[in-house]
Design a protein around this motif. Structure first.
Motif, short mmCIF file in Angstrom:
data_model
loop_
_atom_site.label_atom_id
_atom_site.label_comp_id
_atom_site.label_asym_id
_atom_site.label_seq_id
_atom_site.Cartn_x
_atom_site.Cartn_y
_atom_site.Cartn_z
N ALA A 26 0.83 -1.21 0.00
CA ALA A 26 0.00 0.00 0.00
C ALA A 26 0.86 1.26 0.00
O ALA A 26 0.52 2.25 -0.67
N GLN A 27 1.97 1.24 0.72
CA GLN A 27 2.83 2.41 0.81
C GLN A 27 3.53 2.72 -0.51
O GLN A 27 3.93 3.86 -0.74
N LEU A 28 3.66 1.74 -1.38
CA LEU A 28 4.28 1.96 -2.68
C LEU A 28 3.30 2.57 -3.70
O LEU A 28 3.73 3.06 -4.74
N LEU A 29 2.02 2.54 -3.38
CA LEU A 29 1.00 3.04 -4.29
C LEU A 29 0.71 4.51 -4.01
O LEU A 29 0.65 4.92 -2.84
N PRO A 30 0.52 5.32 -5.07
CA PRO A 30 0.33 6.75 -4.87
C PRO A 30 -1.08 7.16 -4.40
O PRO A 30 -1.31 8.32 -4.08
N ASN A 43 -6.68 3.50 8.04
CA ASN A 43 -5.72 3.77 6.98
C ASN A 43 -5.03 2.47 6.59
O ASN A 43 -4.44 1.80 7.44
N GLY A 44 -5.08 2.10 5.33
CA GLY A 44 -4.49 0.87 4.85
C GLY A 44 -2.97 0.91 4.78
O GLY A 44 -2.33 -0.09 4.49
N ALA A 65 -9.88 2.49 -2.37
CA ALA A 65 -8.71 3.19 -2.93
C ALA A 65 -9.20 4.43 -3.66
O ALA A 65 -10.21 4.38 -4.36
N ASP A 66 -8.48 5.52 -3.49
CA ASP A 66 -8.88 6.77 -4.11
C ASP A 66 -7.63 7.50 -4.63
O ASP A 66 -6.73 7.80 -3.85
N ARG A 72 -5.27 -0.63 -9.70
CA ARG A 72 -4.13 -1.50 -9.39
C ARG A 72 -4.09 -1.79 -7.89
O ARG A 72 -3.83 -2.91 -7.46
N ALA A 73 -4.34 -0.77 -7.09
CA ALA A 73 -4.32 -0.93 -5.63
C ALA A 73 -5.35 -1.97 -5.19
O ALA A 73 -5.03 -2.87 -4.40
#
Length: 86
Positions: A26-30, A43-44, A65-66, A72-73
């Motif tokens: 999750a932290q790698l996704l914007p 918070n994911g 996801a937003d 992708r998330a």
């Protein structure tokens, strides 16, 4: 914003190891990521938040996801939620 519901498949529930994997991904996704279960939304990208949900096997969990790469998330994080960790 996309929201999709998954079922926790791991016999031990969503414990420390899958939580760590989920949060690292999750932290790698914007985009923003939230996990909704048991009437709570956390918070994911927070291990403590996810662990506080106490997700047991067969628990229904919604991932929200937003933002950029939200599709992708949902796909990647949903796969982690439904994986069985040995």
């Amino acid at each position: 914003m996309i929201t999709k519901t998954f079922v926790v498949a791991n016999p031990q529930g969503f414990h420390v190891r899958p939580t760590k994997t989920f949060v690292e991904c999750a932290q790698l996704l914007p985009c923003e990521v939230y996990v909704i279960a048991n009437g709570r939304r956390v918070n994911g990208k927070s291990s403590l938040g996810l662990l506080s949900l106490g997700l047991a096997r067969n628990a229904e969990v919604s991932i929200e996801a937003d933002g950029e790469q939200e599709e992708r998330a949902i796909e990647e994080l949903g796969r982690i939620m439904t994986d069985i960790f040995e």
